[in-house]
Design an enzyme around this catalytic site. Structure first.
Site, PDB file in Angstrom:
ATOM      1  N   GLU A 277       0.795  -1.200   0.427  1.00 14.81           N
ATOM      2  CA  GLU A 277      -0.083  -0.077  -0.146  1.00 14.81           C
ATOM      3  C   GLU A 277       0.874   1.539  -0.077  1.00 14.81           C
ATOM      4  O   GLU A 277       0.439   2.584  -0.761  1.00 14.81           O
ATOM      5  CB  GLU A 277      -0.747  -0.460   0.694  1.00 14.81           C
ATOM      6  CG  GLU A 277      -2.482   1.008   0.999  1.00 14.81           C
ATOM      7  CD  GLU A 277      -3.555   0.603   1.690  1.00 14.81           C
ATOM      8  OE1 GLU A 277      -3.032  -1.034   2.624  1.00 14.81           O
ATOM      9  OE2 GLU A 277      -4.414   1.318   1.539  1.00 14.81           O
ATOM     10  N   GLU A 280       2.136   1.774  -3.321  1.00 14.51           N
ATOM     11  CA  GLU A 280       0.867   2.328  -3.898  1.00 14.51           C
ATOM     12  C   GLU A 280       0.757   3.522  -3.722  1.00 14.51           C
ATOM     13  O   GLU A 280       0.623   4.336  -4.891  1.00 14.51           O
ATOM     14  CB  GLU A 280      -0.568   1.133  -3.717  1.00 14.51           C
ATOM     15  CG  GLU A 280      -1.688   2.283  -4.847  1.00 14.51           C
ATOM     16  CD  GLU A 280      -2.755   1.111  -4.110  1.00 14.51           C
ATOM     17  OE1 GLU A 280      -2.939   0.463  -3.526  1.00 14.51           O
ATOM     18  OE2 GLU A 280      -4.174   0.998  -5.355  1.00 14.51           O
ATOM     19  N   CYS A 297      -8.491  -2.323   3.766  1.00 13.80           N
ATOM     20  CA  CYS A 297      -8.766  -3.348   4.673  1.00 13.80           C
ATOM     21  C   CYS A 297      -9.947  -3.342   5.318  1.00 13.80           C
ATOM     22  O   CYS A 297      -9.874  -4.932   6.637  1.00 13.80           O
ATOM     23  CB  CYS A 297      -7.310  -3.685   5.844  1.00 13.80           C
ATOM     24  SG  CYS A 297      -7.262  -1.985   5.801  1.00 13.80           S
ATOM     25  N   SER A 317      -7.609   1.585  -2.885  1.00 16.80           N
ATOM     26  CA  SER A 317      -6.350   1.061  -2.829  1.00 16.80           C
ATOM     27  C   SER A 317      -6.618   0.152  -3.070  1.00 16.80           C
ATOM     28  O   SER A 317      -7.696  -1.671  -2.670  1.00 16.80           O
ATOM     29  CB  SER A 317      -5.911   0.340  -1.188  1.00 16.80           C
ATOM     30  OG  SER A 317      -4.694  -0.072  -1.400  1.00 16.80           O
ATOM     31  N   LYS A 356     -15.875  -9.944   7.082  1.00 18.38           N
ATOM     32  CA  LYS A 356     -15.068 -10.499   6.601  1.00 18.38           C
ATOM     33  C   LYS A 356     -15.541 -11.897   6.593  1.00 18.38           C
ATOM     34  O   LYS A 356     -14.506 -12.780   5.137  1.00 18.38           O
ATOM     35  CB  LYS A 356     -13.778 -10.931   7.658  1.00 18.38           C
ATOM     36  CG  LYS A 356     -13.352  -9.952   7.816  1.00 18.38           C
ATOM     37  CD  LYS A 356     -11.512  -9.417   7.413  1.00 18.38           C
ATOM     38  CE  LYS A 356     -10.627  -8.287   7.687  1.00 18.38           C
ATOM     39  NZ  LYS A 356     -10.082  -7.568   6.921  1.00 18.38           N
ATOM     40  N   GLU A 359     -16.718 -11.264   2.532  1.00 18.26           N
ATOM     41  CA  GLU A 359     -14.734 -10.539   2.134  1.00 18.26           C
ATOM     42  C   GLU A 359     -14.539 -12.368   1.420  1.00 18.26           C
ATOM     43  O   GLU A 359     -14.440 -12.578   0.368  1.00 18.26           O
ATOM     44  CB  GLU A 359     -14.009 -10.014   2.394  1.00 18.26           C
ATOM     45  CG  GLU A 359     -13.085  -9.707   1.984  1.00 18.26           C
ATOM     46  CD  GLU A 359     -11.708  -9.231   2.856  1.00 18.26           C
ATOM     47  OE1 GLU A 359     -11.722  -9.141   4.266  1.00 18.26           O
ATOM     48  OE2 GLU A 359     -11.225  -8.261   2.983  1.00 18.26           O
ATOM     49  N   GLU A 364     -14.052 -12.327  -6.406  1.00 21.12           N
ATOM     50  CA  GLU A 364     -12.141 -12.330  -7.234  1.00 21.12           C
ATOM     51  C   GLU A 364     -11.179 -12.855  -6.318  1.00 21.12           C
ATOM     52  O   GLU A 364     -10.205 -11.965  -6.307  1.00 21.12           O
ATOM     53  CB  GLU A 364     -12.079 -10.660  -7.644  1.00 21.12           C
ATOM     54  CG  GLU A 364     -12.773 -10.182  -6.034  1.00 21.12           C
ATOM     55  CD  GLU A 364     -14.493  -9.909  -5.848  1.00 21.12           C
ATOM     56  OE1 GLU A 364     -14.624 -10.636  -6.707  1.00 21.12           O
ATOM     57  OE2 GLU A 364     -14.686  -8.800  -5.694  1.00 21.12           O
ATOM     58  N   CYS A 500     -10.951  -2.010  14.469  1.00 17.46           N
ATOM     59  CA  CYS A 500     -11.400  -3.390  14.282  1.00 17.46           C
ATOM     60  C   CYS A 500     -11.470  -4.105  15.600  1.00 17.46           C
ATOM     61  O   CYS A 500     -12.104  -4.779  16.209  1.00 17.46           O
ATOM     62  CB  CYS A 500     -10.243  -4.552  13.553  1.00 17.46           C
ATOM     63  SG  CYS A 500      -9.546  -3.872  12.255  1.00 17.46           S
TER      64      CYS A 500
END
Ligand code: SF4
Ligand code: SF4
Ligand code: FES
Lengths: 570, 153
Positions: A277, A280, A297, A317, A356, A359, A364, A500
């Site tokens: 990241e 990036e 994230c 991102s 999650k 996710e 993908e 989190c």
């Protein structure tokens, strides 16, 4: 001003509610619909108290104090009124306690006990409703709902999603998505904040324990567990330990007792995320790329953008979240290293998060196989440890396995809002100057506020950054990007308030004080580690050298980056 | 009036106009179609869950179109004493819908009303504008059968 609670004079501020003063004075008053920091609705009336001069009992959560007020919080009349409320709630509640996931941790059960409800005084027709099991993250069981409305308020007022609301009225009223739909087909982001505030078992995570037990018991499967930063400072609460207890080594030991083959650290994945990241970010800054860069994230946050701001997806991102990166590395790099067919590898992520779960099933996020096979919440891991008869508090600490057990302080703080940003800055500084910064802690992006901002200048490059948590707080940033007025380079967003650490999968009940202690422990872990910036993680350096090549390079892109889907709100 | 007129009548981004908009949209269609709930949400900037919640809270709003035969069952005291509950359950079983619902083929809607002011001929129901009094369960079954037959003619 002075008021009297249960014949004792106490001091109070004008404008405070009776409940606030009582709580400060250690006088317990039960609540159901009340939620700290949100406007009281005064709807459940379990918090009633007697105020001298008032004709009827008043709800203490919504009633302001006045000079000289005389209050009784536990008179026979009060107790009777509360007991009746509990009895009425129970009359319309399935008698499923023995098989309910909240058995032993249910506010309604506690009230029934506290007010000595010993029989079913009211009997009548009970509301019937179907359980909504369709989503990969949340189960919604409206028959158990006591209509306290906490979930509705959190979803609207804190998360600004508004996925659910009160529907119909009277006997038929219930909490549901629009058109009585399923959470799976509407714009719910699966943050799970509603689950954490639900006093009963009406909202709960979709359980993944069964699949994990099956994998553990299948000799064919090589089960690899990884644990997120926020789990290690929260799981102890499930076993009666002090909030903020750091139990990393015990979790590792417990997972081995459960029969897991390897225990890795998601903090390794967090360090890897920072490398990708930070590169990036610098690439976008240096090549006039799309800015600000938005962190990726938090899967609840990502889904929020997909539903409500799909036009801004190019800002997000492309980095996979840490546990997904790690899953991808486990099924490629690690599997190759130890000579195991990736199809036999089962990756289970232990996360403070229920988004999650959704996710991990995104198509993908797979190469040949899903990067992650199952996601357990902190709560579910606790249940498994209890089911296996492991005395958690007595376990001696064990280390993570190689090669994904090493991590730095930068990864530890991923678990709290502001941590990803701070970790990224630590490494960005290094990439821009070739040196580590002298002062590695960014106090301006720390703290409990929903928005924190900073401007940092590194080698002549000035970066405007912000850390935002709780989705309600993010809208003004996104509107700014839409109108082209956003001065920021990088914005870290976490769906859950404080990040989190206060995720939808964390121990229930949660409260701000517990959250604060958990956060302190994350910063303590950071301070205790010899290496505090991701680029110093030796195992990661080795991973790039042996396997990935360059950060943001071809292979890294293939395995560590992802893409997003426009979802809309219907 | 058309639906588009409704939206131009009320300012956007204003949650306080929710109920008037719902009323006007119902005026246009005779009910509030699902698609319009989404449009109202966009117009007022409210989550669609809130629009749906409000629309289902008030009895004045219908979310399904009325059937060709709107059957109203009186649930007032006099009718109740004379067995209006049996009449209602008979209708519900015959048509396979609950009070407030409409049959799939769009032929029948059942509604309950507090009192029709026809207590002398209790128990009473109305179908569209026609009243039927002193009913028995058998008669109700016949009535439905004949209305069904009309449809297939
Ligand atoms: S998971 Fe989050 S978005 Fe979905 S209903 Fe619960 S609070 Fe709302
Ligand atoms: S689902 Fe839970 S939090 Fe929501 S209203 Fe019902 S009992 Fe309260
Ligand atoms: S907690 Fe005060 S009315 Fe519900």
């Amino acid at each position: 001003m002075t008021i009297t609670i249960n014949n004792k004079e106490v001091w109070a501020n004008p404008g405070e509610t009776i409940l606030t003063v009582a709580q400060r004075e250690g006088v317990h008053i039960p609540t159901l619909c009340y939620l700290k920091n949100l406007t009281p609705t005064g709807s459940c009336r379990i918090c009633v108290v007697e105020v001298e001069g008032q004709r009827s009992l008043v709800p203490s959560c919504a009633f302001p104090v006045a000079e000289g007020m005389k209050i009784q919080t536990n008179s026979p009349q009060v107790r009777r009124a509360r007991k009746t409320i509990v009895e009425l709630l129970i009359a319309n509640h399935p008698q499923d306690c023995l098989v309910c996931v909240r058995n032993g941790n249910c506010e309604l059960q506690k009230l029934a006990e506290q007010y000595e409800v010993r029989d079913h005084r009211y009997q009548g027709e009970r509301r019937k409703a179907k359980i909504d099991l369709a989503s990969p993250s949340i189960e919604r069981d409206p028959e158990k709902c006591i209509l306290c409305g906490r979930c509705v308020r959190v979803c609207h007022e804190v998360q600004n999603v508004g996925a659910i609301d009160f529907v119909r009225r009277g006997f038929h009223s219930t909490v549901a998505p629009a058109m009585d739909g399923s959470l799976n087909t509407i714009a719910c982001v699966f943050c799970g904040q509603c689950v954490v505030v639900c006093p009963v078992g009406a909202l709960r995570e979709k359980g993944s324990q069964k699949g994990v037990w099956e994998a553990i018991n299948n000799p064919q499967k090589h089960v690899v567990a990884q644990i997120a930063p926020a789990v290690r400072v929260a799981l102890g609460e499930e076993f009666g330990m002090e909030p903020g207890s750091i139990v990393t080594g015990k979790i590792t030991a417990a997972l081995r007792r459960l029969g897991v083959d390897r225990v890795f650290d998601t903090n390794f994945g967090a360090d890897l995320t920072i490398i990708e990241e930070a590169h990036e970010l610098l690439h976008r800054v240096n090549h006039k790329g799309v800015l600000p860069l938005l962190s990726s994230c938090s899967p609840g946050w990502v889904k929020y953008v997909e539903h409500f701001y799909p036009d801004l997806l190019p800002h997000v991102s492309t980095c996979k979240s840490p546990h997904e990166m790690e899953g991808a590395m486990i099924k490629s790099y690690y599997a190759q290293k130890v000579g195991i067919d990736p199809k036999d590898v089962f990756v289970v992520s232990i996360m403070p998060c229920i988004a999650k779960k959704f996710e991990s099933q995104r198509p993908e996020l797979a190469d040949e196989y899903q990067d992650v096979d199952a996601v357990l919440t902190t709560r579910e891991l606790a249940r498994m440890i209890k089911a296996a008869g492991i005395d958690f508090a007595k376990l001696s600490e064990e280390n993570f396995d190689d090669p994904m057990g090493e991590s730095t302080g930068a990864a530890a703080i991923f678990g709290t809002s502001g941590g990803v940003l701070e970790a990224a800055l630590r490494s960005a500084h290094y990439y821009l100057t070739g040196k580590d910064m002298d002062q590695i802690e960014f106090s301006s992006v720390r703290g409990l506020a929903g928005v924190r901002e900073a401007t940092v200048t590194i080698n002549g490059l000035t970066l405007r950054v912000a850390a935002v948590s709780g989705l309600k707080n993010v809208d003004k940033f996104l509107e700014g990007i839409r109108t082209g007025d956003s001065p920021y380079h990088f914005i870290e967003v976490m769906a859950c308030p404080n990040g989190c650490i206060n995720g939808g999968g964390q121990p229930i009940p949660s409260d701000p004080e517990k959250v604060r202690k958990r956060i302190e422990s994350l910063y303590a872990i950071d301070r205790s580690l010899p290496k505090r910036a991701s680029h110093h993680n030796e195992s990661i350096i080795k991973l790039y050298k042996e396997f990935l090549g360059e950060p943001n390079g071809h292979k890294a892109h293939e395995l560590l980056h992802t893409e997003f889907t426009e979802r809309g709100v219907e | 009036m058309q639906a588009s007129d409704v939206y131009s009548k009320y300012p956007g981004n204003d949650p306080s106009v929710l109920i008037p908009i719902l009323q006007d949209v119902q005026e246009v269609y005779g009910y509030v179609p699902e698609e319009e709930l989404h449009n109202i949400a966009k117009h007022t900037r409210l989550p669609v869950s809130r629009v749906f919640g409000v629309a289902t809270f008030y009895n004045q709003f219908r979310l399904t179109p009325l059937g060709k035969n709107v059957i109203r069952v009186c649930r007032g005291t006099a009718c109740h004493v004379k067995g209006s509950l049996d009449i209602l359950t008979t209708l519900e079983t015959e048509l396979g819908i609950k009070a407030g619902g409409t049959t799939r083929d769009g032929q029948f809607t059942i509604e309950t009303v507090a009192c029709m002011g026809a207590c002398s001929i209790a128990p009473v129901i109305s179908i569209n504008d026609e009243f039927f009094g002193g009913l028995t369960v058998k008669e109700v079954q016949k009535l439905i059968a004949s209305r069904r037959a009309e449809k297939s003619e």
